[in-house]
Design an enzyme around this catalytic site. Structure first.
Site, PDB file in Angstrom:
ATOM      1  N   HIS A  84       5.012  -8.602  -6.593  1.00  7.44           N
ATOM      2  CA  HIS A  84       4.570  -7.292  -7.067  1.00  7.44           C
ATOM      3  C   HIS A  84       4.450  -6.232  -5.993  1.00  7.44           C
ATOM      4  CE1 HIS A  84       3.565  -7.910 -11.338  1.00  7.44           C
ATOM      5  NE2 HIS A  84       3.343  -9.152 -10.990  1.00  7.44           N
ATOM      6  N   LYS A 135      -4.083   6.703 -12.212  1.00  8.89           N
ATOM      7  CA  LYS A 135      -3.671   5.403 -11.673  1.00  8.89           C
ATOM      8  C   LYS A 135      -4.643   5.074 -10.560  1.00  8.89           C
ATOM      9  CE  LYS A 135       0.412   7.271 -10.755  1.00  8.89           C
ATOM     10  NZ  LYS A 135       1.452   6.326 -11.085  1.00  8.89           N
ATOM     11  N   ARG A 136      -4.580   3.849 -10.001  1.00  5.53           N
ATOM     12  CA  ARG A 136      -5.429   3.538  -8.863  1.00  5.53           C
ATOM     13  C   ARG A 136      -5.225   4.582  -7.765  1.00  5.53           C
ATOM     14  NH1 ARG A 136      -8.754  -1.241  -8.922  1.00  5.53           N
ATOM     15  NH2 ARG A 136      -8.966  -0.782  -6.716  1.00  5.53           N
ATOM     16  N   LYS A 171       0.431   6.137  -3.384  1.00  6.83           N
ATOM     17  CA  LYS A 171       0.667   6.801  -4.675  1.00  6.83           C
ATOM     18  C   LYS A 171       0.573   8.322  -4.543  1.00  6.83           C
ATOM     19  CE  LYS A 171      -0.959   2.920  -7.595  1.00  6.83           C
ATOM     20  NZ  LYS A 171       0.057   2.693  -8.648  1.00  6.83           N
ATOM     21  N   THR A 225       4.047   1.282 -14.324  1.00  9.22           N
ATOM     22  CA  THR A 225       4.190   1.143 -15.768  1.00  9.22           C
ATOM     23  C   THR A 225       3.629   2.365 -16.483  1.00  9.22           C
ATOM     24  OG1 THR A 225       2.182  -0.201 -15.735  1.00  9.22           O
ATOM     25  CG2 THR A 225       4.281  -1.377 -15.965  1.00  9.22           C
ATOM     26  N   LYS A 240       4.661   4.646 -19.981  1.00  8.01           N
ATOM     27  CA  LYS A 240       3.747   5.034 -21.069  1.00  8.01           C
ATOM     28  C   LYS A 240       3.847   6.537 -21.330  1.00  8.01           C
ATOM     29  CE  LYS A 240       0.479   1.613 -19.237  1.00  8.01           C
ATOM     30  NZ  LYS A 240      -0.704   1.495 -18.344  1.00  8.01           N
TER      31      LYS A 240
HETATM   32  C1  LIG Z   1      -0.824   1.287 -17.033  1.00  9.09           C
HETATM   33  C2  LIG Z   1      -2.097   1.223 -16.300  1.00  9.09           C
HETATM   34  C3  LIG Z   1      -2.106   1.122 -14.909  1.00  9.09           C
HETATM   35  C4  LIG Z   1      -0.837   1.139 -14.074  1.00  9.09           C
HETATM   36  O1  LIG Z   1      -0.560   2.470 -13.725  1.00  9.09           O
HETATM   37  P1  LIG Z   1       0.543   2.862 -12.621  1.00  9.09           P
HETATM   38  O2  LIG Z   1       0.553   4.341 -12.673  1.00  9.09           O
HETATM   39  O3  LIG Z   1       1.815   2.263 -13.059  1.00  9.09           O
HETATM   40  O4  LIG Z   1       0.043   2.333 -11.324  1.00  9.09           O
HETATM   41  C5  LIG Z   1      -3.317   1.070 -14.261  1.00  9.09           C
HETATM   42  N1  LIG Z   1      -4.481   1.109 -14.939  1.00  9.09           N
HETATM   43  C6  LIG Z   1      -4.512   1.223 -16.281  1.00  9.09           C
HETATM   44  C7  LIG Z   1      -5.822   1.289 -16.972  1.00  9.09           C
HETATM   45  C8  LIG Z   1      -3.323   1.279 -17.010  1.00  9.09           C
HETATM   46  O5  LIG Z   1      -3.366   1.370 -18.338  1.00  9.09           O
END
Ligand SMILES: *Cc1c(COP(=O)(O)O)cnc(C)c1O
Length: 816
Positions: free
Chosen positions: A362, A554-555, A560, A662, A666
């Site tokens: 990952h 996101k985190r 990022k 991911t 979305k």
């Molecule tokens: C989808 C999701 C992530 C992943 O987000 P990225 O932008 O791809 O790092 C992290 N936390 C939550 C709650 C999510 O639903």
């Protein structure tokens, strides 16, 4: 969810009766005096009854058909709430809604009482949850294995702009979805010594005498697929002290000692490590990893032996997927169980192990590559350390036999790192012990082949393969965005819900129909109004739903690049202040995300976002043109509220550093346009959506790599050449956003200038220009909404059903 048009009155009456019966006999409450939470529990239990019938049918079927089983081992499952998931997959949402309205209970209110099961940090854990749902949908006979953490990921509070971590308590009111299985329980040993003995056949065997034994108890949660297709099990382990031992000591008068032992054992399933992509070098973490791996392998071997009578066909009937290296100790544990406990010869055990295990990588970030000190392994898992040495020795012997003597090669593929104190490389262990090693996007997989696993890839060129991540459309479209789903069903047909991968493309012609674009925009508008309400309730900030909602959730991590987005925010703020009468595009910058508790730089970025928000939102000059919001406590439920309301999706990681992402998928599925770098799965999104419907900018992965190799991190010349960037950095550095502590961001800005590790300065001008293109496009609604519709129409491939079909076909060979 779109309404299920025809529900039978009988079904509604039966559901209603069941809810009342649960409320009375399981929750023990009189409907007259029930609290909302009691209703939630009664509804969940009534829903669970429906799952149990399918569950048992399905389990019997797997036995009867002799289906191959897939075991998904993951230290994280970021599940979120389950009520809507379960009701809508069972086709009971409308039944429940009507039954409850007859009881004067509003399901929309009740469903928000369910706590988010946050047994994960971010993308990796959410992927595991999406995969569980897709496996149930596709009829893969799968078991998820993990830990039932008493406390999931911390709750984030923002106090005075700073992140504070608060204990998360999702189990306080119990968990109606799970079944405790006290009878499904295994002992997991730690420490002690290994004694060689000669058995009755004259064979030398190693016998491990652990100093400590922890009991694992299973908790099962049924996971139901779309249209109730099948129901799989998520089995999470809780750690318990081995009670007989402790009672003996207690009786002997060592009361404190007995309790300490109990606390030590139970701490294993107490709390999720809040580290995301960084090394968690704690002994407790290694105990967690081994605990759940050992319990899971004992469990699945017992099941296999009972059903098949031999281990010789293990790879034919069992596939074990390791989600990252966290469960990589499975390589040594499976060998130990087969060789020491079940007395198989080493070579045969190795063949079965490699044939059964596969591993998903990952991350390529060096600080996230898991290694454990040999000394710790020797103390905690002495037999496993021996096995790892043996695997290593056999491997290196085999390479020498093949005539490979290159010292650098042998050093690179070794399981032991000798450079920084001796450590076990879990990535190499997982690689050697698996028949398949996969990356999670095309770019990431290519980089795996050329960087971390370059030497192992040369030795095993067939082993590395790609499985680009996906998301479950049931949660991220049907449930999160019922308005859009209804519109899509109306346009493309009801079958869309069963086969979005093939039917979403039928939406494409609608992108050219003005009436459809209008309705597409209207449903977005309603989602934005709902989010604006949420922001007002939580933060007291008023948002204009007509503004461009520009979202990065996101985190929080330097790679990022929330910082890049914040620099743009400040640049925009300054530009508006300089010329307030220009026709600016009204914009709302929305941020959310948690920082690892020990990650100081990430926490400072959160503070900066909040500092900028305070100044910008309080400045009457930019009122109506720019707002900045940082929403606390990002989790799955908040994501479900934010994503359907986003116009612009920020996916701006330094190229080469985001394995897949991911949330990018979305957002696009919900019709947001992406501003992003060519990183992770953005690359493949771009190929499918078309670059003209995205805003791609910045250095490519190869260019980043070239700069790093050349040591080009100093950004002074870049800053000097960009008056806009210079002005932004000066404002932040001089305390414009931190008048209470003018020096707060000096170090941060100097870091960006002198050593721009994440190429924030290097990409700034390109990012500014891409954001200008965003505004030009936004000012041309026909173009914007056409692109928006095409985004939704073209991302069907990013369904986790597609991803799972690839895993099942190419890695697990588990589709009939
Ligand atoms: C989808 C999701 C992530 C992943 O987000 P990225 O932008 O791809 O790092 C992290 N936390 C939550 C709650 C999510 O639903």
């Amino acid at each position: 969810m779109p309404k299920e048009p025809l529900v039978s009155a009988d079904e509604v009456a039966a559901f209603r009766a069941n809810v009342l019966s649960k409320l009375t006999y399981s929750v023990g409450k009189d409907p007259e005096h029930a609290f909302d939470h009691d209703w939630f529990e009664a509804i969940a239990l009534a829903t669970r009854d429906h799952m149990v019938d399918h569950w048992m049918d399905h389990t019997r079927q797997i036995y009867r058909k002799g289906q191959k089983r897939v075991y998904y081992l993951s230290l994280e499952f970021l599940i979120g709430r389950l009520l809507l998931d379960n009701l809508s997959n069972l086709g009971l949402l409308e039944v429940a809604r009507q039954a409850l309205s007859e009881l004067d209970v509003d399901i929309e209110r009740i469903r928000t009482l369910e706590p988010d099961a946050a047994l994960g940090n971010g993308g990796l854990g959410r992927l595991a949850a999406c995969f569980m749902e897709s496996m149930a949908t596709l009829g893969v006979a799968a078991h998820g294995y993990g830990i039932r953490y008493e406390h999931g990921l911390f709750r984030q509070a923002i106090i005075d702009g700073w992140q504070h971590e608060q204990t998360e308590t999702w189990l306080d009111f119990g968990n109606p979805w799970e079944f405790e299985r006290p009878e499904v329980s295994y002992l997991v040993g730690f420490g002690g010594s290994v004694v060689p003995v000669v058995d009755e056949n004259g064979t030398l065997r190693q016998v491990w005498h652990p100093a400590e034994a922890v009991r694992s108890i299973a908790y099962d949660t049924p996971i139901v697929g779309w249209r109730g297709a099948s129901v799989n099990t998520l089995r999470l382990w809780r750690a318990r002290a081995e009670s007989e031992l402790h009672l003996e000591r207690f009786n002997a008068g060592d009361h404190i000692g007995a309790v300490v032992e109990e606390a030590r054992a139970e701490s294993i399933s107490r709390v999720l490590y809040p580290a995301d992509s960084t090394e968690a070098g704690q002994e407790l973490r290694l105990r967690q990893e081994y605990f759940f791996v050992s319990a899971s392998l004992q469990d699945l071997l017992r099941r296999h032996l009972k059903q098949r009578g031999t281990f010789l066909n293990l790879p034919e009937y069992a596939a074990i997927q390791l989600n990252d290296t966290h469960p990589a100790i499975a390589v040594a544990e499976l060998m130990r169980l087969l060789v020491d406990e079940h007395l198989l010869p080493w070579e045969q055990a190795w063949e079965l192990t490699v044939g059964t295990l596969s591993y998903t990588n990952h991350t390529l970030l060096p600080e996230a590559l898991e290694t454990w000190p040999v000394s710790l392994m020797e103390r905690l898992l002495p037999r496993h350390m021996q096995i790892i040495y043996l695997i290593n020795a056999y491997h290196i012997d085999q390479l020498r036999e093949q005539g490979l003597h290159d010292f650098d090669l042998l050093r690179a593929v070794s399981l032991i790192e000798e450079e920084h104190g001796r450590r076990v490389r879990m990535g190499n262990l997982a690689f050697l012990g698996s028949h398949s090693v996969n990356g999670v996007s095309a770019l990431h997989t290519d980089l795996m082949r050329s960087t971390v696993f370059a030497e192992l890839h040369r030795l095993y060129p067939q082993r590395i393969n790609n499985k680009t991540n996906g998301i479950t459309f049931r949660r991220w479209l049907y449930q999160a965005n019922p308005g859009l789903t209804e519109l899509l069903v109306e346009s493309v047909g009801e079958q869309l819900l069963d086969d979005p991968e093939n039917l979403l493309p039928n939406l494409e012609p609608f992108a050219d129909k003005p009436a459809f674009r209008k309705r597409f925009a209207e449903q977005r508008r309603r989602n934005k109004e709902a989010l604006a309400n949420l922001v007002y309730e939580r933060q007291g900030i008023v948002l204009d739903p007509g503004a461009l909602f520009d979202v990065q959730v996101k985190r929080i991590h330097e790679y990022k690049r929330q910082l890049l987005n914040l620099l743009h925010t400040v640049a925009l703020y300054q530009a508006i202040r300089d010329e307030p009468s220009m026709p600016w595009v009204p914009r709302v910058k929305i941020f959310a995300g948690k920082a690892a508790a020990s990650y100081h730089q990430a926490k400072l970025i959160i503070k900066l976002a909040n500092d900028i928000a305070r100044v910008v939102n309080g400045d009457p000059t930019v009122r109506g043109m720019l707002k900045v919001v940082f929403l606390p406590n990002y989790n799955v439920s908040l994501a479900e509220s934010i994503i359907p309301a986003a116009d612009l999706s920020e996916q701006i990681s330094t190229a080469g550093m985001e394995a897949s992402g991911t949330s990018n998928m979305k957002f696009a599925l919900n019709g947001a346009l992406t501003i992003g770098t060519l990183d992770g799965a953005n690359v493949e999104m771009c190929e499918r959506i078309g670059q003209e419907h995205m805003f791609i900018f910045g250095l490519r992965a190869q260019e980043v790599e070239a700069r790093k190799r050349a040591g080009e991190f100093n950004a002074e010349a870049i800053v000097a050449a960009s008056p806009r960037l210079h002005e932004v950095l000066m404002a932040i550095r001089s305390g414009v956003f931190s008048p209470d502590d003018p020096g707060r961001y000096v170090g941060l800005v100097d870091g960006l200038t002198w050593h721009d590790t994440f190429m924030v300065c290097a990409d700034f001008d390109a990012y500014w220009e891409a954001q200008r293109q965003v505004e030009l496009c936004w000012n041309d609604p026909k173009q914007w909404w056409r692109s928006s519709v095409l985004n939704t129409a073209r991302v069907g491939w990013f369904s986790s059903d597609r991803t799972i079909r690839e895993y099942a076909g190419e890695i697990w060979r588990a589709l009939d």
